[in-house]
Design an enzyme around this catalytic site. Structure first.
Site, mmCIF file in Angstrom:
data_model
loop_
_atom_site.group_PDB
_atom_site.id
_atom_site.type_symbol
_atom_site.label_atom_id
_atom_site.label_comp_id
_atom_site.label_asym_id
_atom_site.label_seq_id
_atom_site.Cartn_x
_atom_site.Cartn_y
_atom_site.Cartn_z
ATOM 1 N N ASP A 33 5.588 -0.961 -7.838
ATOM 2 C CA ASP A 33 5.752 -2.270 -8.500
ATOM 3 C C ASP A 33 4.531 -2.544 -9.384
ATOM 4 O OD1 ASP A 33 4.582 -4.695 -6.017
ATOM 5 O OD2 ASP A 33 3.999 -2.592 -6.317
ATOM 6 N N ASP B 214 -0.816 0.272 -8.525
ATOM 7 C CA ASP B 214 0.303 1.207 -8.700
ATOM 8 C C ASP B 214 0.075 2.088 -9.927
ATOM 9 O OD1 ASP B 214 1.305 -1.593 -7.747
ATOM 10 O OD2 ASP B 214 2.755 -0.185 -6.911
ATOM 11 N N ASN C 19 4.985 -7.084 -7.360
ATOM 12 C CA ASN C 19 3.871 -7.741 -8.057
ATOM 13 C C ASN C 19 4.365 -8.596 -9.222
ATOM 14 O OD1 ASN C 19 1.662 -6.733 -6.557
ATOM 15 N ND2 ASN C 19 1.877 -4.752 -7.579
ATOM 16 N N THR D 186 4.847 2.210 -2.933
ATOM 17 C CA THR D 186 3.614 1.409 -2.981
ATOM 18 C C THR D 186 3.923 -0.053 -3.343
ATOM 19 O OG1 THR D 186 3.234 1.977 -5.310
ATOM 20 C CG2 THR D 186 2.191 3.389 -3.651
ATOM 21 N N PHE E 140 1.299 -8.068 1.650
ATOM 22 C CA PHE E 140 2.279 -8.410 0.618
ATOM 23 C C PHE E 140 3.515 -7.508 0.634
ATOM 24 C CE2 PHE E 140 3.731 -10.268 -3.293
ATOM 25 C CZ PHE E 140 4.396 -9.244 -3.947
ATOM 26 N N ASN E 141 3.349 -6.200 0.610
ATOM 27 C CA ASN E 141 4.516 -5.317 0.485
ATOM 28 C C ASN E 141 5.497 -5.500 1.638
ATOM 29 O OD1 ASN E 141 3.648 -4.183 -1.913
ATOM 30 N ND2 ASN E 141 2.617 -2.464 -0.918
ATOM 31 N N HIS F 157 -5.644 -0.323 -3.607
ATOM 32 C CA HIS F 157 -4.792 -0.012 -2.454
ATOM 33 C C HIS F 157 -3.939 1.255 -2.636
ATOM 34 C CE1 HIS F 157 -5.431 -4.283 -1.290
ATOM 35 N NE2 HIS F 157 -5.074 -4.602 -2.504
ATOM 36 N N ASP F 158 -3.077 1.239 -3.628
ATOM 37 C CA ASP F 158 -1.940 2.164 -3.652
ATOM 38 C C ASP F 158 -2.276 3.643 -3.796
ATOM 39 O OD1 ASP F 158 0.129 -0.235 -5.442
ATOM 40 O OD2 ASP F 158 -0.216 0.064 -3.298
HETATM 41 O O1 RIB Z 1 -1.044 -5.786 -0.539
HETATM 42 C C1 RIB Z 1 -1.317 -4.852 -1.546
HETATM 43 C C2 RIB Z 1 -0.056 -4.241 -2.093
HETATM 44 O O2 RIB Z 1 0.760 -5.258 -2.678
HETATM 45 C C3 RIB Z 1 -0.301 -3.236 -3.228
HETATM 46 O O3 RIB Z 1 0.728 -2.288 -3.241
HETATM 47 C C4 RIB Z 1 -0.211 -4.093 -4.451
HETATM 48 O O4 RIB Z 1 0.148 -3.343 -5.625
HETATM 49 C C5 RIB Z 1 0.903 -5.015 -4.069
HETATM 50 O O5 RIB Z 1 2.134 -4.338 -4.295
HETATM 51 CA CA CA Z 2 1.985 -1.968 -5.305
#
Ligand code: RIB
Ligand code: CA
Length: 314
Positions: free
Chosen positions: A10, A15, A39, A124, A166-167, A240-241
């Site tokens: 996303d 990403d 996102n 991701t 979040f994901n 993160h990703d």
């Molecule tokens: O919490 C972080 C994740 O949420 C990452 O994948 C960021 O790109 C969002 O998608």
């Molecule tokens: Ca992401």
């Protein structure tokens, strides 16, 4: 043999770096990119995936749009983190990388059928597309999905709510389907990604590359850092990703433990939480390899090398 990978993402600043790392590293064969709402809206995440492939010179990798909403409930977006476009910071021209007309589940299915060996799925973003694929094609998944290596969840506290990352928070039902699938799952969560903040040193290393792509990456991280400072009070944004692909190309870079992971679906205050039983107190069987640590310098070497490789080829 390079590891065959499908990215489901996303974009999203982090990403974007995942796409570049997967495309650049010789140990990965990037077969396809599917996009999901997260996102930003599905229209924006899909445009952003095409934008990143265009500026990085990633050609011949089909990009398909997937689900614009979670399996249940209404979706989430993270404009406060990734900006209105979902990839704020640098300017982008019109992408030249086309949109593949197939939807994400169809592209995943056809890619798995066409590849001679099982393929690793690397989501991701919210797990809506992956869950939809598992629901639609369970036998194909069991036969042709090598492993699901996802960025999401945490072993500590969340970032979308005190309990949920979040994901996972964006589509808890989808995450529950993935963790309950019986497929090999690797979960790399916030507890790991917050160990890899994109500090000023990373920006300096990008600047030293001196290519247009490196400058664009620095602009991405600068914007990402601004929002992380404003929203979370962090001095540098965790990237993160790309930890997912970094784990695949450098075994041992992410330290993993096997543990049971359950996704909370009904908690008033905890919906979307990944409940990771690191101490084995529940007696539940382990269903995932869970990230708990990372070799941060090695990680950043991979990121910088990917940007150097793609940038010098332009
Ligand atoms: O919490 C972080 C994740 O949420 C990452 O994948 C960021 O790109 C969002 O998608
Ligand atoms: Ca992401």
């Amino acid at each position: 043999m390079p590891l065959p990978v499908i990215l489901d993402c996303d974009p999203g600043h982090d990403d974007a770096f995942t796409i570049m790392l997967a495309a650049a590293h010789p140990a990965v064969e990037l077969l396809a990119i599917t996009t999901v709402a997260g996102n930003a809206t599905i229209e924006k995440t899909t445009l952003n995936a095409r934008r990143i492939c265009t500026v990085a010179g990633i050609e011949g990798v089909p990009v398909s749009a997937g689900l614009g909403r979670p399996l249940c409930g209404t979706g989430l977006v993270a404009g406060n983190i990734h900006g209105e476009s979902g990839l704020d910071g640098p300017g982008f021209g019109e992408p030249t990388v086309p949109l593949d007309p197939r939807d994400a589940v169809t592209l995943i299915r056809e890619t798995l059928l066409a590849h001679p060996v099982p393929v690793t799925l690397v989501p991701t973003g919210p797990l809506s597309n992956v869950a939809a694929f598992l629901l639609a094609h369970p036998a194909l998944a069991a036969e042709r999905v090598e492993r699901i290596v996802l960025m999401g969840g945490y072993t500590g506290r969340g970032n979308r709510t005190p309990a949920a990352e979040f994901n996972i928070a964006a589509d808890p039902e989808a995450a529950d389907i993935v963790f309950s699938s019986g497929l090999p799952v690797t979960m790399i969560g916030l507890n790991v990604s917050h160990q890899v903040p994109a500090t000023a040193d990373v920006l300096d290393r990008l600047d030293a590359l001196g290519t247009p792509l490196a400058r664009l990456c620095a602009e991405l991280l600068t914007f990402f850092g601004t929002t992380y400072r404003e929203v979370f009070g962090l001095t540098a944004p965790p990237l993160h990703d790309p930890l997912t692909v970094a784990h695949l190309v450098a075994p041992g870079l992410v330290t993993l433990v096997r543990a049971p992971v359950a996704v909370e679906l009904t908690g008033t205050h905890t919906r979307g939480a990944t409940v990771v039983d690191l101490d084995g107190v529940t007696g539940r069987p382990a269903n995932a390899d869970v990230g708990i640590g990372v070799d941060a310098p090695a990680y950043w070497d991979l990121i910088i090398e990917a940007v150097r490789t793609l940038g010098s080829a332009r």
